[in-house]
Design an enzyme around this catalytic site. Sequence first.
Site, PDB file in Angstrom:
ATOM      1  N   CYS A  24      22.655   8.768  -4.850  1.00  0.00           N
ATOM      2  CA  CYS A  24      22.668   8.054  -6.101  1.00  0.00           C
ATOM      3  C   CYS A  24      23.798   8.194  -6.827  1.00  0.00           C
ATOM      4  CB  CYS A  24      21.076   8.334  -7.027  1.00  0.00           C
ATOM      5  SG  CYS A  24      19.754   8.191  -6.292  1.00  0.00           S
ATOM      6  N   GLY A  30      25.357  10.418   0.399  1.00  0.00           N
ATOM      7  CA  GLY A  30      23.975  10.569   0.280  1.00  0.00           C
ATOM      8  C   GLY A  30      23.307   8.933   0.034  1.00  0.00           C
ATOM      9  N   HIS A  31      21.919   9.233   0.046  1.00  0.00           N
ATOM     10  CA  HIS A  31      21.164   7.948  -0.038  1.00  0.00           C
ATOM     11  C   HIS A  31      21.492   7.183  -1.443  1.00  0.00           C
ATOM     12  CE1 HIS A  31      18.287   9.403  -3.252  1.00  0.00           C
ATOM     13  NE2 HIS A  31      18.685  10.628  -2.440  1.00  0.00           N
ATOM     14  N   ASP A  32      21.427   5.942  -1.269  1.00  0.00           N
ATOM     15  CA  ASP A  32      21.542   5.075  -2.468  1.00  0.00           C
ATOM     16  C   ASP A  32      22.733   5.185  -3.388  1.00  0.00           C
ATOM     17  OD1 ASP A  32      18.817   3.849  -2.682  1.00  0.00           O
ATOM     18  OD2 ASP A  32      18.346   5.697  -2.526  1.00  0.00           O
ATOM     19  N   THR A  33      23.736   6.026  -2.744  1.00  0.00           N
ATOM     20  CA  THR A  33      25.208   5.928  -3.377  1.00  0.00           C
ATOM     21  C   THR A  33      26.049   4.639  -3.107  1.00  0.00           C
ATOM     22  OG1 THR A  33      25.450   8.358  -3.379  1.00  0.00           O
ATOM     23  CG2 THR A  33      27.473   7.167  -3.165  1.00  0.00           C
TER      24      THR A  33
END
Length: 313
Positions: A237, A217-220
Amino acid sequence: MKFSKPHNLKDIASLINAKYIGKDDFQVLGMNEIHVVEAGDIVFVDHPKYYDKALESAATIVLINKEVDCPEGKVLLISDDPFRDFNKLSQHFRPFQFSNISISPSATVGEGTVIQPNCFIGHNVVIGKNCIIHSNVSIYDNTIIGNNVIVHAGTILGADAFYYKKRPEGFDQLLSCGRVVVQDNVGIGALCTIDKGVTGDTTIGEGTKIDNQVHVGHDTVIGKKCLIAAQTGIAGCVIVEDEVTLWGQVGTTSGITIGSKAVVMGQTGVTKSIDGGKTYFGTPIEESREKLKQLANIKKIPQILDKLRENDK
């Protein structure tokens, strides 16, 4: 996301038609989500529950839906809908760029790198040396890939974050203008999906190996030399520290940290942050030794009940 050049508060306010509190020439350098903000960044907040977190963050420009006391050294942008106006700024500073060719002329591909047929390489993509990009891979705009990286067929790097605000008429998407960054010596299996950050980077650390059909997922941020087995889903995240092993069909919640050298056994649901150097299993997650003891004890329940019945006779 950093802007290509500094802007001032008055100009930013005019882009979204917002009132502002602060000096006209206050410098604005970029925009980011709360977990990655720095001085000079815009952060948005639209719920009183999170006002203090935003106002006390490293961000120096707070896009907010209520006029509040402004902390020293910071400025406010007052909006009736910060979510909408954050999207307006994203559209202005990093708009979607149409492409009608397979490899953008603005992409850079390093010496010795092989790109198999039917791949899409977007605008401003950088691919390092001696990589293999197998067929039908899609690499969205602004993705950065290091040296000696292998990406197997059908994988997608840089799709939008799964981030929505519920409105009376439906779900409103928060636009994604971040990147995916894949460091050196990473292996990514077939049919994986790695989403770009909303404004920052989704990062795969050096030497990490990812099996088939994994979602990130995003920003991980995934650390160095991790092993991630098939059908694992990592939410947005998440911080996965170095040398973590996630076996097949592990799933995580968002915003947690998985400590260095942790091992998470197959089909475990990681519902909270966990310490490194231990092995975990089950849903809800527990150390595997404790969980296996519990399962062994459960099997003994029929024997215990039989003994209790005999004692009652």
